[in-house]
Write a protein that holds these residues in place. Structure first.
Motif, PDB file in Angstrom:
ATOM      1  N   ARG A 175      37.578  36.031  40.367  1.00 17.68           N
ATOM      2  CA  ARG A 175      36.239  36.405  39.906  1.00 17.68           C
ATOM      3  C   ARG A 175      36.303  37.411  38.774  1.00 17.68           C
ATOM      4  NH1 ARG A 175      32.078  33.530  42.829  1.00 17.68           N
ATOM      5  NH2 ARG A 175      33.317  32.550  44.458  1.00 17.68           N
ATOM      6  N   VAL A 176      35.238  37.445  37.959  1.00 13.23           N
ATOM      7  CA  VAL A 176      35.144  38.463  36.914  1.00 13.23           C
ATOM      8  C   VAL A 176      34.690  39.775  37.563  1.00 13.23           C
ATOM      9  CG1 VAL A 176      34.534  36.755  35.160  1.00 13.23           C
ATOM     10  CG2 VAL A 176      32.717  38.020  36.316  1.00 13.23           C
ATOM     11  N   PRO A 177      34.995  40.906  36.925  1.00 12.70           N
ATOM     12  CA  PRO A 177      34.537  42.187  37.459  1.00 12.70           C
ATOM     13  C   PRO A 177      33.110  42.516  37.016  1.00 12.70           C
ATOM     14  CG  PRO A 177      35.929  42.548  35.553  1.00 12.70           C
ATOM     15  CD  PRO A 177      35.873  41.054  35.753  1.00 12.70           C
ATOM     16  N   GLY A 178      32.547  41.693  36.121  1.00 12.28           N
ATOM     17  CA  GLY A 178      31.276  42.057  35.488  1.00 12.28           C
ATOM     18  C   GLY A 178      31.568  42.872  34.249  1.00 12.28           C
ATOM     19  N   VAL A 207      26.922  49.402  33.161  1.00 12.47           N
ATOM     20  CA  VAL A 207      27.539  50.230  34.193  1.00 12.47           C
ATOM     21  C   VAL A 207      27.147  49.683  35.569  1.00 12.47           C
ATOM     22  CG1 VAL A 207      27.338  52.484  35.355  1.00 12.47           C
ATOM     23  CG2 VAL A 207      27.849  52.392  32.917  1.00 12.47           C
ATOM     24  N   ARG A 208      25.864  49.355  35.732  1.00 19.90           N
ATOM     25  CA  ARG A 208      25.347  48.983  37.061  1.00 19.90           C
ATOM     26  C   ARG A 208      25.833  47.611  37.524  1.00 19.90           C
ATOM     27  NH1 ARG A 208      19.651  49.134  35.098  1.00 19.90           N
ATOM     28  NH2 ARG A 208      20.722  49.230  33.091  1.00 19.90           N
ATOM     29  N   GLN A 209      25.893  46.639  36.601  1.00 20.13           N
ATOM     30  CA  GLN A 209      26.261  45.280  37.015  1.00 20.13           C
ATOM     31  C   GLN A 209      27.736  45.166  37.408  1.00 20.13           C
ATOM     32  OE1 GLN A 209      28.198  43.100  35.247  1.00 20.13           O
ATOM     33  NE2 GLN A 209      27.304  41.042  35.210  1.00 20.13           N
ATOM     34  N   PRO A 210      28.690  45.693  36.625  1.00 20.13           N
ATOM     35  CA  PRO A 210      30.078  45.638  37.102  1.00 20.13           C
ATOM     36  C   PRO A 210      30.288  46.472  38.377  1.00 20.13           C
ATOM     37  CG  PRO A 210      29.951  46.877  35.031  1.00 20.13           C
ATOM     38  CD  PRO A 210      28.612  46.224  35.248  1.00 20.13           C
ATOM     39  N   ALA A 254      21.866  42.146  40.120  1.00 20.68           N
ATOM     40  CA  ALA A 254      22.084  40.861  39.446  1.00 20.68           C
ATOM     41  C   ALA A 254      21.664  39.770  40.421  1.00 20.68           C
ATOM     42  CB  ALA A 254      23.552  40.715  39.065  1.00 20.68           C
ATOM     43  N   PRO A 255      21.281  38.596  39.929  1.00 19.52           N
ATOM     44  CA  PRO A 255      20.824  37.534  40.831  1.00 19.52           C
ATOM     45  C   PRO A 255      21.935  36.935  41.688  1.00 19.52           C
ATOM     46  CG  PRO A 255      20.314  37.017  38.513  1.00 19.52           C
ATOM     47  CD  PRO A 255      21.165  38.228  38.507  1.00 19.52           C
ATOM     48  N   THR A 256      23.197  37.169  41.280  1.00 18.25           N
ATOM     49  CA  THR A 256      24.327  36.583  42.014  1.00 18.25           C
ATOM     50  C   THR A 256      25.429  37.624  42.178  1.00 18.25           C
ATOM     51  OG1 THR A 256      25.600  35.949  40.058  1.00 18.25           O
ATOM     52  CG2 THR A 256      23.938  34.379  40.798  1.00 18.25           C
ATOM     53  N   PRO A 257      26.369  37.405  43.092  1.00 18.54           N
ATOM     54  CA  PRO A 257      27.592  38.223  43.072  1.00 18.54           C
ATOM     55  C   PRO A 257      28.455  37.801  41.873  1.00 18.54           C
ATOM     56  CG  PRO A 257      27.437  36.912  45.109  1.00 18.54           C
ATOM     57  CD  PRO A 257      26.371  36.426  44.181  1.00 18.54           C
ATOM     58  N   ALA A 258      29.650  38.376  41.760  1.00 22.55           N
ATOM     59  CA  ALA A 258      30.512  38.118  40.595  1.00 22.55           C
ATOM     60  C   ALA A 258      30.790  36.630  40.405  1.00 22.55           C
ATOM     61  CB  ALA A 258      31.826  38.868  40.772  1.00 22.55           C
ATOM     62  N   PRO A 259      30.539  36.085  39.201  1.00 23.89           N
ATOM     63  CA  PRO A 259      30.890  34.687  38.930  1.00 23.89           C
ATOM     64  C   PRO A 259      32.412  34.497  38.825  1.00 23.89           C
ATOM     65  CG  PRO A 259      29.314  35.542  37.305  1.00 23.89           C
ATOM     66  CD  PRO A 259      29.849  36.710  38.083  1.00 23.89           C
ATOM     67  N   ARG A 260      32.816  33.241  38.849  1.00 22.24           N
ATOM     68  CA  ARG A 260      34.242  32.933  38.686  1.00 22.24           C
ATOM     69  C   ARG A 260      34.690  33.232  37.260  1.00 22.24           C
ATOM     70  NH1 ARG A 260      36.507  30.548  42.748  1.00 22.24           N
ATOM     71  NH2 ARG A 260      35.169  29.717  44.380  1.00 22.24           N
ATOM     72  N   LEU A 261      35.982  33.491  37.099  1.00 19.22           N
ATOM     73  CA  LEU A 261      36.556  33.677  35.760  1.00 19.22           C
ATOM     74  C   LEU A 261      36.434  32.366  34.976  1.00 19.22           C
ATOM     75  CD1 LEU A 261      39.819  35.530  36.779  1.00 19.22           C
ATOM     76  CD2 LEU A 261      38.331  36.365  34.977  1.00 19.22           C
ATOM     77  N   HIS A 262      36.281  32.483  33.674  1.00 20.16           N
ATOM     78  CA  HIS A 262      36.269  31.327  32.763  1.00 20.16           C
ATOM     79  C   HIS A 262      35.221  30.283  33.130  1.00 20.16           C
ATOM     80  CE1 HIS A 262      39.917  33.311  31.755  1.00 20.16           C
ATOM     81  NE2 HIS A 262      40.538  32.924  32.841  1.00 20.16           N
ATOM     82  N   GLU A 263      34.005  30.724  33.387  1.00 21.51           N
ATOM     83  CA  GLU A 263      32.903  29.766  33.605  1.00 21.51           C
ATOM     84  C   GLU A 263      32.479  29.248  32.246  1.00 21.51           C
ATOM     85  OE1 GLU A 263      30.978  28.770  36.363  1.00 21.51           O
ATOM     86  OE2 GLU A 263      30.969  30.405  37.803  1.00 21.51           O
TER      87      GLU A 263
END
Lengths: 100, 471
Positions: B142-145, B172-175, B399-408
């Motif tokens: 996953r990405v860190p944001g 700052v808040r999202q990651p 954010a509307p979702t948790p961390a997305p996958r890397l390289h989306e």
């Protein structure tokens, strides 16, 4: 604001922004920007005729500092990051054209 | 006695009581960096010898004496590379310290590590760094944001107990939410922006990433205050943010905007929000449903304004005074256009082009002026909530979702911008806001609290109440 955004001349905008773009970058950016600008058209749905534009998040008045001489960065600190320098000056390609 | 979760507060007590020395603290984190940073790529560099030299002279009686803190790589440190994770500034060594760094140094802190980030703070995944993506410590897939990707990941993985970040639209808040740490953006103007490399000057604000709310309060006390070098820094009196932190929130009215609880949120985000409502009610707060009728205008307004300010601020990178210079340039015109083409990454170019377009002749009124008016509507919604509706704080998701996958890679730029829906309003309105981790199982998810201008003390009091109720 129109319902669909006008065609964007990315090559011309890139010229204004002074960024050389490849053809591939140009077509990708055209697609991206059209999508984004179509989305922001929605701002037209709110009546903002009598709304004062907000340029700054907190009111700022008289942001001038007292007009007294202060210390500047020393010359070497100012020049130390220059990609090219000569005689304590920034070096740039020739600006004026040669006389014929 | 030290662990990856050790807070600044605990470290400070251990340092002052002599249980550990500043050098031992630096050695501990340096060992963790050596072990984990090659995989996480949270830090672009870290100078152990310099940190040990500072530790040898540290005065632990100072407010942050002997505490190591990582610095996002868009905050200038004298004599040290400040790259903004861009090729453009690969070789830039700042000739001066940012005011925030000066204040950390004066308080005895040890700046340790340059935190990776999205290039020029533009992005929300950490994948726009010219020096490689950062991994989310909670899940390597996953990405860190972002954009304070390295700051959040470094704190979450215990490479450092705290880090500075910057927040222009949630950076700052999202990651912090995606990595499971506390991310705090104070009121616009609370912390001087002098030495923070400019992205969008009417939105940029320095913030902190920490393990706990108390650490955020500790850092804020050091960082804030008026600065002659930033005319937009506030002259508002600075209270003692540590006192009253544990006074509770009995009787506090907290608004929950119905626009923030809609179907766009994943189940874990909705359930985190429900947990927060419950915890705040249990602590004696009253949760009332409110409406922010112009919430939907925030993303469009934000991206027009942020990109317009980007195109103007980043005009300074001309290949002459500092930054990358193209070897292929023959004349001044190609010096600009080739240096910028070679130095900037894709997202930075996209935003400069978009910003140049919305400011260009014929379009300025249709886009830029209209966005500034929409910004006023977004800010008025908050002002009404805090006065007419009588709420003292606002609760929402980060954010509307948790961390997305890397390289989306199938995500379009617009889709990624839309995920900033809950964080950009605080920047448009200049409000203080904080992301607090929730005890969700699975991927980390934070919730966000927002307060009126300069009411950080109230915001921190509610945030610590949430944190304590989940301990």
């Amino acid at each position: 604001m129109q319902n669909t955004s006008p065609a964007i001349d990315v090559a011309y905008i890139a010229q204004l922004a002074k960024i050389e773009l490849t053809n591939e970058e140009q077509s990708r950016l055209t697609r991206d920007l059209e999508q984004i600008l179509n989305y922001v058209q929605q701002l037209g749905k709110w009546d903002t005729q009598h709304v004062e534009p907000m340029y700054h998040p907190i009111p700022i008045f008289d942001a001038l500092r007292p007009d007294v001489p202060g210390k500047s960065l020393p010359l070497n600190a100012t020049l130390c990051n220059a990609p090219q320098q000569e005689d304590d000056q920034f070096r740039v390609p020739k600006v004026v054209e040669s006389a014929h | 006695m030290m662990s990856p979760e050790t807070s600044l507060n605990v470290l400070q007590n251990a340092l002052r009581s002599g249980k550990i020395s500043p050098s031992e603290v630096v050695e501990y984190y340096a060992a963790r960096m050596d072990e984990l940073n090659p995989r996480l790529n949270a830090l672009l560099s870290y100078d152990k010898e310099a940190a040990l030299a500072a530790a040898a002279k540290a005065d632990v009686s100072l407010p942050l004496g002997g505490l190591p803190i990582a610095i996002k790589d868009n905050i200038c440190r004298q004599g040290i590379t400040t790259s903004c994770a861009s090729r453009m500034l690969e070789n830039f060594r700042s000739p001066y310290n940012a005011t925030a760094v000066e204040k950390l140094l004066a308080a005895g802190a040890i700046p340790f590590g340059r935190a990776n980030m999205d290039e020029f703070a533009m992005g929300s995944s950490g994948e726009n760094s010219a020096y490689g993506s950062t991994q989310n410590p909670a899940d390597p897939q996953r990405v860190p944001g972002g954009s304070s990707s390295g700051s959040a990941a470094a704190v979450a993985a215990g490479l450092i107990p705290a880090a500075l970040g910057s927040d222009t639209g949630g950076s700052v808040r999202q990651p912090a939410s995606h990595c499971g740490v506390v991310g705090f953006k104070p009121t616009y103007g609370r912390i001087s922006r002098y030495g923070l490399v400019a992205f969008a000057s009417s939105l940029d604000q320095i913030g902190t990433l920490t393990h706990c709310v108390e650490d955020a309060a500790l850092l804020l006390g050091t960082l804030c205050g008026h600065d002659e070098k930033d005319s937009t820094s506030s002259r508002e009196p600075v209270p003692d943010f540590m006192s009253g932190l544990h006074d509770g929130i009995k009787g506090m009215r907290i608004g929950l905007p119905r626009e923030y609880t809609g179907g766009g949120n994943t189940e874990s985000v909705s359930s985190a929000l429900q947990d927060a409502v419950q915890a705040l009610q249990n602590a004696g707060a009253e949760i009332c449903e409110i409406s922010l009728p112009h919430a939907e205008a925030a993303v469009a307004s934000y991206y027009i304004i942020a990109c317009a300010e980007t195109s103007s601020n980043l005009a300074r990178y001309d290949g002459i005074r500092y930054g990358h210079r193209s070897d292929a340039a023959l004349d001044p015109d190609t010096l600009f256009s080739l240096s910028r083409a070679e130095g900037f990454g894709e997202e930075v170019k996209r935003r400069i082009i978009l910003g140049t377009y919305v400011l260009s002749g014929g379009y300025c009124d249709a886009y830029y002026a209209r966005a500034q008016k929409a910004r006023a509507l977004v800010a008025q919604d908050f002002a009404k909530a805090f006065t007419e509706l009588g709420v003292q704080l606002i609760l929402g998701p980060v954010a509307p979702t948790p961390a997305p996958r890397l390289h989306e890679e199938d995500m379009t730029p617009l889709q990624t911008y839309l995920a900033d829906i809950y964080t950009v309003p605080a920047n448009l309105a200049g409000l203080p806001a904080i992301s607090v981790p929730t005890p969700q199982s699975g991927l980390p998810v934070g919730v966000q609290l927002l307060a009126p201008h300069f009411e950080e003390a109230r915001l921190l009091r509610a945030a610590i109440t949430l944190e304590q109720s989940w301990k």
